[in-house]
Enzyme design. Sequence first.
Site, mmCIF file in Angstrom:
data_model
loop_
_atom_site.group_PDB
_atom_site.id
_atom_site.type_symbol
_atom_site.label_atom_id
_atom_site.label_comp_id
_atom_site.label_asym_id
_atom_site.label_seq_id
_atom_site.Cartn_x
_atom_site.Cartn_y
_atom_site.Cartn_z
ATOM 1 N N GLY A 49 6.348 45.137 -78.811
ATOM 2 C CA GLY A 49 6.870 44.383 -80.030
ATOM 3 C C GLY A 49 6.941 45.515 -80.979
ATOM 4 O O GLY A 49 7.678 46.529 -81.057
ATOM 5 N N ALA B 138 4.416 50.064 -78.760
ATOM 6 C CA ALA B 138 3.538 49.550 -79.634
ATOM 7 C C ALA B 138 2.574 49.665 -79.295
ATOM 8 O O ALA B 138 2.329 50.544 -80.193
ATOM 9 C CB ALA B 138 4.039 48.529 -80.385
#
Lengths: 232, 232
Positions: free
Chosen positions: A90, A123
């Site tokens: 993300g 991420a």
Amino acid sequence: MKNLIVASTSTIYGSGYLEYLEEVLVKHFKNTNEILFIPFARPSGISHDTYTEKAATFFHKINKKLVGIHTFENPIEAIKNAKGIFTGGGNTFLLVKKMHDLKLMAPLREMLLEGTPYLGTSAGSNLCGVTMQNTNDMPIVYPPSFKTLGVIPFNINAHFLDPSPTKHMGETRETRIKEYHTQNTVPVVGLREGSWLEVKGENITLKGHLSARVFEQAKEAYEVEKLTKLTF
Amino acid sequence: MKNLIVASTSTIYGSGYLEYLEEVLVKHFKNTNEILFIPFARPSGISHDTYTEKAATFFHKINKKLVGIHTFENPIEAIKNAKGIFTGGGNTFLLVKKMHDLKLMAPLREMLLEGTPYLGTSAGSNLCGVTMQNTNDMPIVYPPSFKTLGVIPFNINAHFLDPSPTKHMGETRETRIKEYHTQNTVPVVGLREGSWLEVKGENITLKGHLSARVFEQAKEAYEVEKLTKLTF
């Protein structure tokens, strides 16, 4: 002994969420039925619950229960008690800010050094590096620091893309990483989608079908082939 | 009265540095022969001197002398005495960190509010927004704040790119800006290369041949045509 899967992406083109890693993950998490999920990167801004449900659907197929860290009253305790941990992709700025704000970096690092099996995608892989400074994400929030776990001795550039041979697309990833090395000494590994690093103690091996691109300060970038052990 | 040119890029494909803006800049800087240059964004990590030389070569053609702010002992005084100011593109994190470290944000803002003609390209345009949070750049340094000049009431996404219709290229710019709006309320204007904003007092007009894409929190993104006055 560290035991990490550090993957460029959760999803390769034309296949379902985490599907390409299914066999690897069955082995990786063989000693636990419950995995703690860190959903703080919130891809496209989806809620922690929605994100956890999405990831849980995959893990259900391999008979694991996934539990979101946001459902615990004490997230530090949740990390300390975890038998397996997955941090999804993300926005890296969101993830790193939340991890610092909740003071989760130190306990997570400790668990990973002690050998708790960890999966990071995108991420969640940037989180393993020395800093988050090679993220491709937009700085949508201001983290109190760019420092990350440092459980590998370099940074990750996830979703690494080669320059398009036919199209003027502005700056290449390589240009950006070169700019980074005018200011920083930490090496960067550009992981293409479908590649992951298998970290077993101090051994870091490039897995998947593709090569990776390595950037070190004051050196020409170079390719390393799959199954290479990465050392600096 | 504010008097700004806020451009997506310095260079459009197939043309020289600032060439596409030549006529506009002759008019914009008609009342001064000397322009202060802020080279702190250092594209590809080039030195302040090299960057200033590059920009000066263009301005020499239109009979202006360009002087790098890094050559002044007191950069705050340099800004206060400037009759025209140009901030070039490069890495927005580097630029914003340096501007905060040298305490140049407040004096520059004051000069722009008082009417000193300003040109920004790319990172130098991001500097005009409320924050730098819609930059596409890599966070190669950690600025003490993401706040910028706020001389326009929204943020800029420079080099705005539409999603490729044929290629899987990961996240689109639109996805990232939507993520931003899960955490922030400031509108974002996606400026395509070749577009610029002409700011005269409170009037902000989209210039160039292209439309721009506007993103507001909790609204569908929409296009505005050239010569539209932007108001929020």
